[in-house]
Design a protein around this motif. Structure first.
Motif, PDB file in Angstrom:
ATOM      1  N   VAL A   1       0.860  -1.187   0.000  1.00 40.38           N
ATOM      2  CA  VAL A   1       0.000   0.000   0.000  1.00 40.38           C
ATOM      3  C   VAL A   1       0.890   1.229   0.000  1.00 40.38           C
ATOM      4  O   VAL A   1       1.723   1.409   0.912  1.00 40.38           O
ATOM      5  N   VAL A   2       0.723   2.079  -1.009  1.00 37.77           N
ATOM      6  CA  VAL A   2       1.567   3.266  -1.146  1.00 37.77           C
ATOM      7  C   VAL A   2       0.690   4.479  -1.449  1.00 37.77           C
ATOM      8  O   VAL A   2      -0.434   4.348  -1.946  1.00 37.77           O
ATOM      9  N   THR A   3       1.240   5.652  -1.160  1.00 37.45           N
ATOM     10  CA  THR A   3       0.579   6.910  -1.506  1.00 37.45           C
ATOM     11  C   THR A   3       1.635   7.856  -2.038  1.00 37.45           C
ATOM     12  O   THR A   3       2.825   7.709  -1.747  1.00 37.45           O
ATOM     13  N   GLY A   4       1.200   8.825  -2.824  1.00 41.72           N
ATOM     14  CA  GLY A   4       2.149   9.774  -3.388  1.00 41.72           C
ATOM     15  C   GLY A   4       1.746  10.210  -4.775  1.00 41.72           C
ATOM     16  O   GLY A   4       0.573  10.112  -5.168  1.00 41.72           O
ATOM     17  N   SER A   5       2.734  10.693  -5.535  1.00 42.42           N
ATOM     18  CA  SER A   5       2.437  11.202  -6.877  1.00 42.42           C
ATOM     19  C   SER A   5       2.162  10.045  -7.827  1.00 42.42           C
ATOM     20  O   SER A   5       2.706   8.943  -7.675  1.00 42.42           O
ATOM     21  N   ASN A   6       1.317  10.298  -8.800  1.00 40.92           N
ATOM     22  CA  ASN A   6       0.988   9.257  -9.777  1.00 40.92           C
ATOM     23  C   ASN A   6       2.233   8.828 -10.565  1.00 40.92           C
ATOM     24  O   ASN A   6       2.409   7.638 -10.858  1.00 40.92           O
ATOM     25  N   ALA A   7       3.092   9.778 -10.886  1.00 40.04           N
ATOM     26  CA  ALA A   7       4.300   9.446 -11.661  1.00 40.04           C
ATOM     27  C   ALA A   7       5.225   8.554 -10.846  1.00 40.04           C
ATOM     28  O   ALA A   7       5.784   7.571 -11.359  1.00 40.04           O
ATOM     29  N   GLY A   8       5.401   8.897  -9.573  1.00 34.16           N
ATOM     30  CA  GLY A   8       6.275   8.087  -8.729  1.00 34.16           C
ATOM     31  C   GLY A   8       5.731   6.682  -8.539  1.00 34.16           C
ATOM     32  O   GLY A   8       6.498   5.695  -8.572  1.00 34.16           O
ATOM     33  N   ILE A   9       4.432   6.561  -8.353  1.00 27.85           N
ATOM     34  CA  ILE A   9       3.835   5.229  -8.158  1.00 27.85           C
ATOM     35  C   ILE A   9       3.909   4.437  -9.451  1.00 27.85           C
ATOM     36  O   ILE A   9       4.147   3.214  -9.427  1.00 27.85           O
ATOM     37  N   ALA A  10       3.736   5.097 -10.589  1.00 23.87           N
ATOM     38  CA  ALA A  10       3.855   4.398 -11.875  1.00 23.87           C
ATOM     39  C   ALA A  10       5.254   3.809 -12.047  1.00 23.87           C
ATOM     40  O   ALA A  10       5.423   2.694 -12.565  1.00 23.87           O
ATOM     41  N   SER A  11       6.279   4.543 -11.594  1.00 23.28           N
ATOM     42  CA  SER A  11       7.651   4.022 -11.707  1.00 23.28           C
ATOM     43  C   SER A  11       7.859   2.821 -10.793  1.00 23.28           C
ATOM     44  O   SER A  11       8.581   1.877 -11.144  1.00 23.28           O
ATOM     45  N   VAL A  12       7.238   2.835  -9.596  1.00 27.16           N
ATOM     46  CA  VAL A  12       7.334   1.691  -8.686  1.00 27.16           C
ATOM     47  C   VAL A  12       6.701   0.455  -9.315  1.00 27.16           C
ATOM     48  O   VAL A  12       7.256  -0.654  -9.260  1.00 27.16           O
ATOM     49  N   ILE A  13       5.549   0.626  -9.929  1.00 21.16           N
ATOM     50  CA  ILE A  13       4.855  -0.495 -10.564  1.00 21.16           C
ATOM     51  C   ILE A  13       5.708  -1.090 -11.673  1.00 21.16           C
ATOM     52  O   ILE A  13       5.871  -2.314 -11.774  1.00 21.16           O
ATOM     53  N   GLU A  14       6.277  -0.218 -12.522  1.00 19.35           N
ATOM     54  CA  GLU A  14       7.070  -0.706 -13.656  1.00 19.35           C
ATOM     55  C   GLU A  14       8.387  -1.325 -13.195  1.00 19.35           C
ATOM     56  O   GLU A  14       8.803  -2.375 -13.697  1.00 19.35           O
ATOM     57  N   GLN A  15       9.045  -0.696 -12.229  1.00 19.30           N
ATOM     58  CA  GLN A  15      10.363  -1.165 -11.786  1.00 19.30           C
ATOM     59  C   GLN A  15      10.294  -2.514 -11.096  1.00 19.30           C
ATOM     60  O   GLN A  15      11.174  -3.364 -11.278  1.00 19.30           O
ATOM     61  N   HIS A  16       9.249  -2.730 -10.294  1.00 22.93           N
ATOM     62  CA  HIS A  16       9.182  -3.940  -9.480  1.00 22.93           C
ATOM     63  C   HIS A  16       8.184  -4.983  -9.996  1.00 22.93           C
ATOM     64  O   HIS A  16       7.993  -6.020  -9.351  1.00 22.93           O
ATOM     65  N   GLY A  17       7.544  -4.723 -11.123  1.00 23.18           N
ATOM     66  CA  GLY A  17       6.646  -5.711 -11.694  1.00 23.18           C
ATOM     67  C   GLY A  17       5.413  -5.965 -10.840  1.00 23.18           C
ATOM     68  O   GLY A  17       5.053  -7.132 -10.609  1.00 23.18           O
ATOM     69  N   LEU A  18       4.777  -4.909 -10.380  1.00 23.49           N
ATOM     70  CA  LEU A  18       3.588  -5.021  -9.532  1.00 23.49           C
ATOM     71  C   LEU A  18       2.323  -4.835 -10.356  1.00 23.49           C
ATOM     72  O   LEU A  18       2.354  -4.291 -11.461  1.00 23.49           O
ATOM     73  N   ALA A  19       1.220  -5.275  -9.809  1.00 21.74           N
ATOM     74  CA  ALA A  19      -0.076  -5.099 -10.456  1.00 21.74           C
ATOM     75  C   ALA A  19      -0.947  -4.198  -9.586  1.00 21.74           C
ATOM     76  O   ALA A  19      -0.908  -4.293  -8.355  1.00 21.74           O
ATOM     77  N   VAL A  20      -1.734  -3.347 -10.228  1.00 22.59           N
ATOM     78  CA  VAL A  20      -2.612  -2.428  -9.488  1.00 22.59           C
ATOM     79  C   VAL A  20      -3.862  -3.186  -9.040  1.00 22.59           C
ATOM     80  O   VAL A  20      -4.642  -3.671  -9.860  1.00 22.59           O
ATOM     81  N   ALA A  21      -4.024  -3.281  -7.718  1.00 18.59           N
ATOM     82  CA  ALA A  21      -5.215  -3.944  -7.173  1.00 18.59           C
ATOM     83  C   ALA A  21      -6.362  -2.959  -6.994  1.00 18.59           C
ATOM     84  O   ALA A  21      -7.528  -3.290  -7.200  1.00 18.59           O
TER      85      ALA A  21
END
Length: 599
Positions: A280-300
């Motif tokens: 569970v994370v909060t913050g800027s959309n751009a920063g969260i998008a980079s976390v998803i791409e970098q670590h191979g996560l899926a948006v629940a």
């Protein structure tokens, strides 16, 4: 002592207990049936036969159909549409509310209509700047009139139709009641619109039913849902698998709120992440998008914030505010915004009036949580032993969600039931059972919900008093009273006979429920009609109308009681508008019934 005398003594005792009002009406009905058996006026089978009577079964099914319309959001939607279109002018708003109450009563009985529309009418009064006492009594009176629009509008209609069928083989048609119901609705509206301002008090109580129209906005501001959070699922290919929670690196503009294991429990900082864990994370959309791409996560799930109010409350999902109870099993558990539990997601946590934001919290007694999820899961909190619900999720849903997901099914089931009743393909009890069963099978209401919807007090009342009605008819008591009343009116003709029966029914109906009144008066009215040679149909229709004319006291009908508190009415407030309405009903009934049912 003759059987007729004994039955009249039991009748007097029954009425006395109703007026005394110290015992439940259901208890009085059962005591009456037992007294009839003890005195030998009925045998054991007859004493309990009323509880299996088709009339009782049909009436019970009507409560389930009513619950289906209400729980699916149909009644709330209709009310909302009316308030939006009627405006705030007194006469226009009052006409619209009373017409709606009459139509709803035809579908869900007067008591159901009054209960379902009460919050809508209170809201309309608030927005138009009118006192609730100026609109709520007309609502109850219009509901009583609307019950006469169709056969299924009231138990009284069913009882008189069944009596006519038993005596003549020809019951009243499903819409035949509207021949009197429609004029009575019109005259009821006219009396309230023209004389209501003078005949009604001008009061608004300090305590009113809750208005949930701004419920979501209130919660959004209270829990400061400005940014929200993302729930990101760890996939099998993610480089986070096996890492400790403390090792999860995020950009500076992203904040890690917490991690939830695949099993559902919050993970500690030293716990390794696994496939299915939720970050569970909060913050800027751009920063969260980079976390998803970098670590191979899926948006629940994506954030629910001030900008996404529509997603917080809808047909499928809702919100609830809950408080941790003393001695709750949740005390000591770790929670944070974004954690999912019990089928819902926690959106925010507050402690001692302060929002905890993105902090992890060890729950303590008195902490409040805002949760979001599917309605069944949200409504389940009402029965949860670990939390207290601040506002009933069921009431919030019924008042704010227009046309829930089961609305079309509910309307289809009601339409089917009406067709079966109108065409007479099957008896009313069977049509009702088909409709009630379909409500459960189609998922509009649950089995337990259907049982709760039935007014068992009404069922017991009618079932217990049917033997009294039978005893009055078979013991000769009805003939005795009919002869006495017939002697008083002499050869005055049909209208004088109808007027006498109207007044008898009216007086008894102000202190005894209209259903009980009709069951008591019915055999007397039938005997009087036979003695005078008057057709039975107009007499029984008159009994139904007079039985519904319960306007002079707040205890005359549950619909009156429902509006008494929110309208801040006193006992003496009812007779003014009630007397004017009753006189209008009397004139219309005596004028029209002999003409409409002349054969």
């Amino acid at each position: 002592m003759s059987d007729a005398t004994v039955s009249l003594l039991i009748l007097a005792a029954c009425v006395g207990l109703f007026v005394w009002n110290r015992l439940s009406v259901g208890v009085v009905a059962i005591l009456t049936a037992l007294a009839l058996y003890a005195t030998g006026l009925v045998d054991a089978a007859q004493a309990v036969a009323g509880f299996g009577d088709p009339v009782v079964i049909f009436i019970a099914t009507l409560f389930v159909l009513s619950e289906g319309l209400e729980s699916s959001g149909v009644t709330a939607w209709v009310g909302q549409q009316l308030v939006q279109r009627a405006g705030t002018a007194r006469s226009r708003l009052l006409i619209a509310l009373m017409v709606l109450a009459a139509l709803m009563a035809a579908l869900v009985t007067p008591n159901g209509a009054a209960a379902a529309l009460l919050p809508v009418v209170v809201l309309a009064a608030r927005r138009s700047g009118q006192a609730t006492s100026q609109v709520l009594m007309p609502l109850a009176f219009a509901a009583s009139a609307g019950a006469l629009l169709v056969l299924s509008g009231s138990p009284v209609n069913v009882i008189v139709a069944d009596a006519l069928a038993d005596r003549t083989g020809e019951p009243f048609g499903f819409f035949e009641f509207a021949l009197m119901g429609l004029p009575l609705v019109l005259v009821t509206v006219a009396v309230s619109v023209l004389g209501g301002r003078r005949l009604l008090p001008n009061r608004t109580p300090s305590s009113l039913p809750a208005d949930y129209s701004q419920h979501v906005d209130t919660l959004v501001e209270h829990y400061d849902l400005a940014v929200g959070f993302f729930r990101l699922t760890v996939r099998a290919a993610s480089d986070m698998v096996g890492r400790r929670c403390a090792e999860v690196a995020v950009p500076d503009d992203v904040r890690l709120i917490g991690v939830q294991r695949a099993s559902g429990s919050p993970a500690g900082e030293d716990d390794p992440l696994e496939v299915g864990s939720v970050v569970v994370v909060t913050g800027s959309n751009a920063g969260i998008a980079s976390v998803i791409e970098q670590h191979g996560l899926a948006v629940a799930s994506t954030p629910l914030t001030r900008g996404t109010r529509e997603a917080l409350l809808g047909r499928e999902v809702g919100v609830a505010e809950v408080v941790v109870r003393p001695r709750s099993r949740l005390i000591g558990e770790v929670a944070f915004a974004g954690v999912a539990h019990w089928g819902v997601t926690v959106l925010g946590i507050r402690r001692r009036g302060k929002d905890k934001g993105a902090q992890k919290v060890t729950l303590a007694e008195g902490d409040s949580l805002l949760v979001h999820g599917p309605w069944p899961a949200v409504e389940a909190f009402s029965d949860n032993q670990d939390v207290l619900v601040v506002d009933s999720p069921e009431l919030v849903r019924r008042q704010t969600v227009a046309l829930g997901p089961t609305a079309r099914r509910a309307l289809a089931v009601v339409a089917l039931t009406v067709v079966l009743l109108a065409t007479g393909v099957v008896p009313p009890a069977i049509a009702g059972l088909i409709g009630a069963g379909a409500m459960v099978i189609c998922g509009v209401v649950t089995g337990p919900q259907a049982y709760r919807a039935i007014s068992w007090q009404t069922v017991v009342l009618i079932g217990g008093l049917i033997p009294l009605s039978v005893a009055i008819a078979t013991s000769g008591a009805a003939d005795l009273i009919a002869g006495w009343l017939g002697g008083m009116v002499g050869g005055g003709g049909e209208r004088v006979l109808l007027a006498t029966i109207f007044l008898l029914t009216l007086l008894l109906g102000q202190v005894v429920s209209n259903t009980a009144t009709v069951l008591i008066v019915l055999p007397i009215a039938v005997a009087m009609a036979d003695d005078a040679g008057v057709p039975l149909a107009p007499v029984l229709m008159l009994v139904a109308v007079a039985g519904a004319a319960s306007f002079l006291t707040p205890i005359a009908t549950p619909a009156n009681l429902i509006v008494t508190g929110p309208g801040d009415y006193k006992f003496s407030d009812f007779w003014k508008l009630g007397l004017a309405t009753t006189v209008a009903w009397f004139v219309v009934s005596i004028a029209l019934i002999p003409v409409i049912w002349s054969g």
